[in-house]
Design a protein around this motif. Sequence first.
Motif, PDB file in Angstrom:
ATOM      1  N   LEU A 236     -16.055   7.010  -0.370  1.00  0.00           N
ATOM      2  CA  LEU A 236     -15.218   7.930  -1.126  1.00  0.00           C
ATOM      3  C   LEU A 236     -16.019   8.965  -1.894  1.00  0.00           C
ATOM      4  O   LEU A 236     -15.448   9.923  -2.405  1.00  0.00           O
TER       5      LEU A 236
ATOM      6  N   ARG B  18      -0.328   5.789   0.348  1.00  0.00           N
ATOM      7  CA  ARG B  18      -1.412   6.532   1.000  1.00  0.00           C
ATOM      8  C   ARG B  18      -2.723   6.466   0.236  1.00  0.00           C
ATOM      9  O   ARG B  18      -3.790   6.568   0.814  1.00  0.00           O
ATOM     10  N   GLN B  19      -2.651   6.321  -1.098  1.00  0.00           N
ATOM     11  CA  GLN B  19      -3.866   6.411  -1.902  1.00  0.00           C
ATOM     12  C   GLN B  19      -4.472   5.058  -2.287  1.00  0.00           C
ATOM     13  O   GLN B  19      -5.662   4.972  -2.551  1.00  0.00           O
TER      14      GLN B  19
ATOM     15  N   ARG C 179      -8.123   4.397  -1.570  1.00  0.00           N
ATOM     16  CA  ARG C 179      -8.260   4.975  -0.230  1.00  0.00           C
ATOM     17  C   ARG C 179      -8.750   6.411  -0.348  1.00  0.00           C
ATOM     18  O   ARG C 179      -8.761   6.983  -1.438  1.00  0.00           O
ATOM     19  N   HIS C 180      -9.072   7.003   0.785  1.00  0.00           N
ATOM     20  CA  HIS C 180      -9.703   8.320   0.793  1.00  0.00           C
ATOM     21  C   HIS C 180      -8.960   9.417   0.019  1.00  0.00           C
ATOM     22  O   HIS C 180      -9.594  10.188  -0.703  1.00  0.00           O
TER      23      HIS C 180
ATOM     24  N   SER D 298     -14.866   2.263  -2.327  1.00  0.00           N
ATOM     25  CA  SER D 298     -15.932   2.295  -1.324  1.00  0.00           C
ATOM     26  C   SER D 298     -16.891   3.468  -1.540  1.00  0.00           C
ATOM     27  O   SER D 298     -16.507   4.519  -2.045  1.00  0.00           O
TER      28      SER D 298
ATOM     29  N   VAL E 205      -4.356   0.481  -1.978  1.00  0.00           N
ATOM     30  CA  VAL E 205      -3.884  -0.796  -1.457  1.00  0.00           C
ATOM     31  C   VAL E 205      -3.965  -1.761  -2.630  1.00  0.00           C
ATOM     32  O   VAL E 205      -4.954  -1.764  -3.370  1.00  0.00           O
TER      33      VAL E 205
ATOM     34  N   ALA F  62       0.816  -1.213   0.000  1.00  0.00           N
ATOM     35  CA  ALA F  62       0.000   0.000   0.000  1.00  0.00           C
ATOM     36  C   ALA F  62       0.849   1.262   0.000  1.00  0.00           C
ATOM     37  O   ALA F  62       2.005   1.253   0.430  1.00  0.00           O
TER      38      ALA F  62
END
Length: 117
Positions: free
Chosen positions: A53, A28-29, A87-88, A50, A31, A26
């Motif tokens: 987001l 930060r952005q 990711r967020h 998800s 995985v 992974a």
Amino acid sequence: MEVEKPYRIKKNSDFQMIYRKGKSVANRQFVIYMMPDKGLTHFKLGISVSKKLGNAVTRNRIKRAIRENFKVHKNDILPRNIIVIARHPAKNMTTLEIQKSLEHVLKIAKLFNKRIK
């Protein structure tokens, strides 16, 4: 044009198996879960974004950017089952930023079959 059908992971059971048995890397952005598969001649890609987001427009924009990046590197990626989870921070990124971030995490995962600059 997008990543063709044989390159997709669709079934929930396939996703679950890769989550359980695969290795993950992974940044930060994103995985990335990856799992080798004996019969594969090319990579297979699953994408998970998800609802946390954002709305459908935002999620689809992220998915399109991820698919585009894999299409660009279609011949450079090792034959593995790959799942990309956004990711967020990916929510506010441009397509180019998403591409750079994905290339970064793919390098960490050693999924390129040759040196990519």
